[in-house]
Design an enzyme around this catalytic site. Sequence first.
Site, PDB file in Angstrom:
ATOM      1  N   GLY A  31       0.829  -1.203   0.000  1.00 44.01           N
ATOM      2  CA  GLY A  31       0.000   0.000   0.000  1.00 44.01           C
ATOM      3  C   GLY A  31       0.864   1.253   0.000  1.00 44.01           C
ATOM      4  N   TYR A  77      -3.806 -18.864  -3.346  1.00 46.92           N
ATOM      5  CA  TYR A  77      -4.474 -17.589  -3.022  1.00 46.92           C
ATOM      6  C   TYR A  77      -5.968 -17.804  -2.772  1.00 46.92           C
ATOM      7  CZ  TYR A  77      -6.832 -13.162  -3.897  1.00 46.92           C
ATOM      8  OH  TYR A  77      -7.661 -12.084  -3.803  1.00 46.92           O
ATOM      9  N   GLY A  87      -2.770 -21.642 -15.628  1.00 48.29           N
ATOM     10  CA  GLY A  87      -3.922 -21.525 -14.722  1.00 48.29           C
ATOM     11  C   GLY A  87      -5.010 -20.575 -15.181  1.00 48.29           C
TER      12      GLY A  87
HETATM   13  N1  UFG Z   1      -3.199 -10.695 -19.327  1.00 46.09           N
HETATM   14  C1  UFG Z   1      -2.504 -10.634 -20.519  1.00 46.09           C
HETATM   15  N2  UFG Z   1      -1.307  -9.954 -20.526  1.00 46.09           N
HETATM   16  C2  UFG Z   1      -0.779  -9.365 -19.410  1.00 46.09           C
HETATM   17  C3  UFG Z   1      -1.509  -9.429 -18.195  1.00 46.09           C
HETATM   18  C4  UFG Z   1      -2.716 -10.119 -18.182  1.00 46.09           C
HETATM   19  O1  UFG Z   1      -2.922 -11.161 -21.548  1.00 46.09           O
HETATM   20  O2  UFG Z   1       0.324  -8.796 -19.492  1.00 46.09           O
HETATM   21  C5  UFG Z   1      -4.496 -11.404 -19.311  1.00 46.09           C
HETATM   22  C6  UFG Z   1      -4.541 -12.573 -18.345  1.00 46.09           C
HETATM   23  O3  UFG Z   1      -4.073 -13.744 -18.969  1.00 46.09           O
HETATM   24  C7  UFG Z   1      -6.032 -12.624 -17.999  1.00 46.09           C
HETATM   25  C8  UFG Z   1      -6.465 -11.142 -18.081  1.00 46.09           C
HETATM   26  O4  UFG Z   1      -5.461 -10.495 -18.856  1.00 46.09           O
HETATM   27  O5  UFG Z   1      -6.718 -13.333 -18.985  1.00 46.09           O
HETATM   28  C9  UFG Z   1      -6.561 -10.491 -16.732  1.00 46.09           C
HETATM   29  O6  UFG Z   1      -5.368 -10.758 -15.998  1.00 46.09           O
HETATM   30  P1  UFG Z   1      -4.953  -9.956 -14.680  1.00 46.09           P
HETATM   31  O7  UFG Z   1      -3.565 -10.404 -14.339  1.00 46.09           O
HETATM   32  O8  UFG Z   1      -5.213  -8.506 -14.862  1.00 46.09           O
HETATM   33  O9  UFG Z   1      -5.985 -10.447 -13.582  1.00 46.09           O
HETATM   34  P2  UFG Z   1      -6.350 -11.958 -13.158  1.00 46.09           P
HETATM   35  O10 UFG Z   1      -7.566 -12.321 -13.930  1.00 46.09           O
HETATM   36  O11 UFG Z   1      -5.203 -12.861 -13.207  1.00 46.09           O
HETATM   37  O12 UFG Z   1      -6.634 -11.797 -11.597  1.00 46.09           O
HETATM   38  C10 UFG Z   1      -7.892 -11.385 -11.119  1.00 46.09           C
HETATM   39  C11 UFG Z   1      -7.723 -10.721  -9.763  1.00 46.09           C
HETATM   40  C12 UFG Z   1      -7.344 -11.741  -8.698  1.00 46.09           C
HETATM   41  C13 UFG Z   1      -8.331 -12.879  -8.731  1.00 46.09           C
HETATM   42  C14 UFG Z   1      -8.343 -13.495 -10.098  1.00 46.09           C
HETATM   43  C15 UFG Z   1      -9.292 -14.634 -10.149  1.00 46.09           C
HETATM   44  O13 UFG Z   1      -6.748  -9.685  -9.835  1.00 46.09           O
HETATM   45  O14 UFG Z   1      -7.347 -11.144  -7.426  1.00 46.09           O
HETATM   46  O15 UFG Z   1      -8.734 -12.513 -11.043  1.00 46.09           O
HETATM   47  O16 UFG Z   1      -9.130 -15.369 -11.332  1.00 46.09           O
HETATM   48  F1  UFG Z   1      -8.007 -13.835  -7.834  1.00 46.09           F
END
Ligand code: UFG
Length: 327
Positions: free
Chosen positions: A36, A141, A282
């Site tokens: 934070g 997580y 995942g």
């Molecule tokens: N993605 C890309 N390129 C990047 C980053 C992300 O293609 O550089 C894609 C990921 O593969 C995913 C989507 O964009 O399909 C969103 O990814 P994020 O990393 O922004 O977020 P997540 O979906 O991984 O994570 C979110 C929340 C978590 C939660 C999770 C549950 O931030 O807290 O969803 O699936 F647990």
Amino acid sequence: MKILVTGGAGYIGSITVERLIQAGDSVVVFDNLYQGHRDAVHPDAVLIEGDLADKAAIEAVIREHKPDGVMHFASYTLVGESVEKPFLYLRDNLVNGSNLIESAVKHGVQGFILSSTANLFDDPERMPIAEDERIVPGSPYGESKFLLERVLHWMDRLYGMRYCCLRYFNACGATEERGEHHDPETHLIPLVLEVALGQREKITIFGDDYKTPDGTCVRDYIHVVDLAEAHILAMRTLLAGGHSRKYNLGNGRGFSVKEVIDTARAVTGHPIPAVVGPRRAGDPDILIASSETINHDLGWTPQYPGLRQIIEMAWEWHQKHPHGYEK
Ligand code: UFG
């Protein structure tokens, strides 16, 4: 209400604090400032720098400030990191959260909100995902949040502390004053906006061979102000005598990675170069949460469901704060 907000210097926590203060509530923030930012904390909130691993410290705060309710955001929150460092999640998230819950019970806190995750539903049978979906945590997580949900279940059953768990996927957007700043940044929308700001050369799309209309993953992007309002509404309901509940929060529809990038191009006017890379381990094809239950029970509905508006608000904040909260 007098509310203790753990993780109130983080992204979702700080914006919830902002909305609480705007609504006239009084807020104490407890945050170790590892992730934070001091400057994210609203100046009218009391900021106490401390770690939930220190049980005596959090107990002293609750004893002294006597909050009506606790909102628990402080957590390690990255799915990918949790696979690499499982004990940061399975131990630290659980122990830190349990320390907080134990103090809350001991000092008669009337309502506890757990900012949980929709990563509880890794293998959903139905989409959008409703509360009665089978729980299959998708990572250490997700498991750590599920374990805390179970601790709360027992604290209600044994001691009558009412709680509400809110599960959601991709928080995004910003207010005028506060936005998303993680270090390192891993989330799609801020990364795309960093490209538009000239801080990154390109965005890598993690796979375009998913079973979705354009081949890229579809996710439930939900505005952080809508999340903040849901937390506040859930707390008011508990403090007015409501029962313990678990709600899924969603935007009502999902957006693909390509849609996010295209919308960001339209909003920023920047070409935002994108390349397709390998899949990230995942990542399921589609994740969308159903908000029908919270809509039915509490009347909550997202006020900012449009992707364009979400990205516009985030873009405004990122332009004003190109280095986030760093001066
Ligand atoms: N993605 C890309 N390129 C990047 C980053 C992300 O293609 O550089 C894609 C990921 O593969 C995913 C989507 O964009 O399909 C969103 O990814 P994020 O990393 O922004 O977020 P997540 O979906 O991984 O994570 C979110 C929340 C978590 C939660 C999770 C549950 O931030 O807290 O969803 O699936 F647990």
